[in-house]
Write a protein that holds these residues in place. Sequence first.
Motif, mmCIF file in Angstrom:
data_model
loop_
_atom_site.group_PDB
_atom_site.id
_atom_site.type_symbol
_atom_site.label_atom_id
_atom_site.label_comp_id
_atom_site.label_asym_id
_atom_site.label_seq_id
_atom_site.Cartn_x
_atom_site.Cartn_y
_atom_site.Cartn_z
ATOM 1 N N MET A 339 0.853 -1.309 -0.051
ATOM 2 C CA MET A 339 -0.128 -0.067 -0.016
ATOM 3 C C MET A 339 0.910 1.396 -0.129
ATOM 4 N N MET A 340 2.009 1.087 0.828
ATOM 5 C CA MET A 340 3.059 2.486 0.707
ATOM 6 C C MET A 340 3.240 2.743 -0.641
ATOM 7 N N MET A 341 3.899 1.703 -1.343
ATOM 8 C CA MET A 341 4.397 1.854 -2.863
ATOM 9 C C MET A 341 3.088 2.267 -3.751
ATOM 10 N N TYR A 342 1.950 1.695 -3.578
ATOM 11 C CA TYR A 342 0.897 2.315 -4.326
ATOM 12 C C TYR A 342 0.602 3.810 -4.106
ATOM 13 N N ILE A 350 -8.408 9.163 1.214
ATOM 14 C CA ILE A 350 -8.697 8.558 2.479
ATOM 15 C C ILE A 350 -8.897 7.242 2.735
ATOM 16 N N LEU A 351 -9.573 6.598 1.811
ATOM 17 C CA LEU A 351 -9.687 4.949 1.677
ATOM 18 C C LEU A 351 -8.103 4.430 1.900
ATOM 19 N N ARG A 352 -7.039 4.813 1.185
ATOM 20 C CA ARG A 352 -5.981 4.057 1.432
ATOM 21 C C ARG A 352 -5.363 4.430 2.678
ATOM 22 N N VAL A 353 -5.657 5.672 3.334
ATOM 23 C CA VAL A 353 -5.058 5.891 4.674
ATOM 24 C C VAL A 353 -5.832 4.832 5.683
ATOM 25 N N GLY A 399 -8.211 13.727 12.368
ATOM 26 C CA GLY A 399 -8.199 14.368 11.068
ATOM 27 C C GLY A 399 -7.466 13.888 9.818
ATOM 28 N N ILE A 400 -8.278 12.749 9.347
ATOM 29 C CA ILE A 400 -7.608 11.947 8.289
ATOM 30 C C ILE A 400 -7.329 12.506 6.946
ATOM 31 N N ASP A 401 -8.506 13.440 7.026
ATOM 32 C CA ASP A 401 -8.509 14.355 5.762
ATOM 33 C C ASP A 401 -7.188 15.277 5.688
ATOM 34 N N ARG A 402 -6.990 15.850 6.853
ATOM 35 C CA ARG A 402 -5.612 16.674 7.168
ATOM 36 C C ARG A 402 -4.641 15.867 6.654
ATOM 37 N N ALA A 405 -4.407 15.353 2.958
ATOM 38 C CA ALA A 405 -4.120 16.738 2.300
ATOM 39 C C ALA A 405 -2.552 16.910 2.259
ATOM 40 N N ASP A 406 -2.073 16.861 3.611
ATOM 41 C CA ASP A 406 -0.807 17.409 3.675
ATOM 42 C C ASP A 406 0.051 16.303 2.846
ATOM 43 N N ARG A 407 0.064 15.018 2.968
ATOM 44 C CA ARG A 407 0.754 13.988 2.083
ATOM 45 C C ARG A 407 0.575 14.222 0.628
ATOM 46 N N ASN A 408 -0.497 14.588 0.442
ATOM 47 C CA ASN A 408 -0.774 14.962 -1.366
ATOM 48 C C ASN A 408 0.028 16.320 -1.702
#
Length: 485
Positions: A339-342, A350-353, A399-402, A405-408
Amino acid sequence: MQLRMRKEDWLFLLLCLGLGILAEEAFLWSQLGISHFIFIAAFYSLFFWRFRGFPFRNQRLGWLVLGAIWILSASYFLYDIDVFYALNLLAIPALVVFHISLITGPKQADWAKPAFLIHIIKRMFDSIAYNLGFTRLLARMAQRRTKGKNTAVATKVLIGIGISIPVLFVVLNLLISADSQFERIITTVPDWFSFDGEILFRIIAILIFTFSFFGFMQVHLKKRAEIKTILISNHTWGFDPVIILTVLLLLDAVYMLFVGVQFTYFFSGTLGEGYTYAEYARRGFFELVFVSLINLTATVTFLSFLKKREGGLWKAIQLGLSVLVLSSGVILASAFMRMMMYEEAYGFTILRVLVHSFMVFLLIIFAYTLLKVWLNRLSLIHFYFIAALVYYTVLNVIGIDRIVADRNLERYEQTGRIDVAYLGYMSDTGLLTLIDLYKIHPNVPGLKEELRNHFAEAETREEHWQAYNLTRERAREKLMELDLK
């Protein structure tokens, strides 16, 4: 059910009516926001007033569950993540029912046993029976207040009306066909008694909420001596140790081979010819997670329904279960790295996290299960429930969405690639991220168009107090400050 209503019961019914009005206003006419938190505050204020002086049970777990309920309810006011918005519509009512049944239940009831679930279901049916009994009580009171002669006359009038309806239907249709002016007058009659259907719907909804709260809490307020607990004797059947050991040996052999392949190719960093890491990561990820869940189910089943736990055969089963659990840990680690590589190849969602976090949760569960294999006194169900409750509650507040967003944004700084449409769709936190990105890099392809769409939607969106949300309001204010011409 024969009921007797005291003055306090009538006052409680009146307060439940007020709570029903609040529930109808909070849940049925707008998107949920601060209204959910206000309702939970009102509901538990009424509950603790009604149950003042009541000797509660399981208070430590009860406070934990109550805290989770408050946090999940507050998430509708603080955050804006669609997946939790939907899940909490089911999770919060289920936790409320469980919490009330838990702290008001009989002393001898073990909440981790199937009997407790049966107890909850029985209590829900008892609340329906209680409301039916209350309806009969109202009917008897109305009959006592009415003289017998008047009652007989009213009954005869109703019978006459019932007989007249089919006759009037035929006669009216004949007269309408015979005279156009009469038809015009008759067809305007419904306008004289026009009634708003919305009002009727709201009244019905309020009554349903009111008597749901009233019946459920009244039933749980009964003395525990009146509660018939359902006891389930220890199971007299189970799996033969030889059968379990045979299954374990076959499973362990397959998993040991798979683990060997993982260490040879995947963990060592040498893939077969024709594979990239992104392609390898995409293949088999969900299959590995599903296999881990199968292994966990098998382990719990074997531990719960083993006939004998002594001698050399039991030691062999313990070793086999340990190998199964450890192999499952390696499988989860493989899925985690895939999943990390994907995510590195295709971005963060959000689903992947969530899947990432679920695998960490499963690793904790497997670690505790491994302890259970060697320490029989540990309780799996108690730990699983508490761990799942804490895990789900934490997911709602971190705050998974945060994080997404930060990772993106980090990925954009490194690669120059970002999914603008997904961040705009994800949540209002994603919209805030796009606004910040626009201030720094206004020329990102598709960014201005995405913000314009949100701007137009914000201008036309009708605001209701029920839907008030801090993140949504902050995003709206920042969006209105932008110059998107």
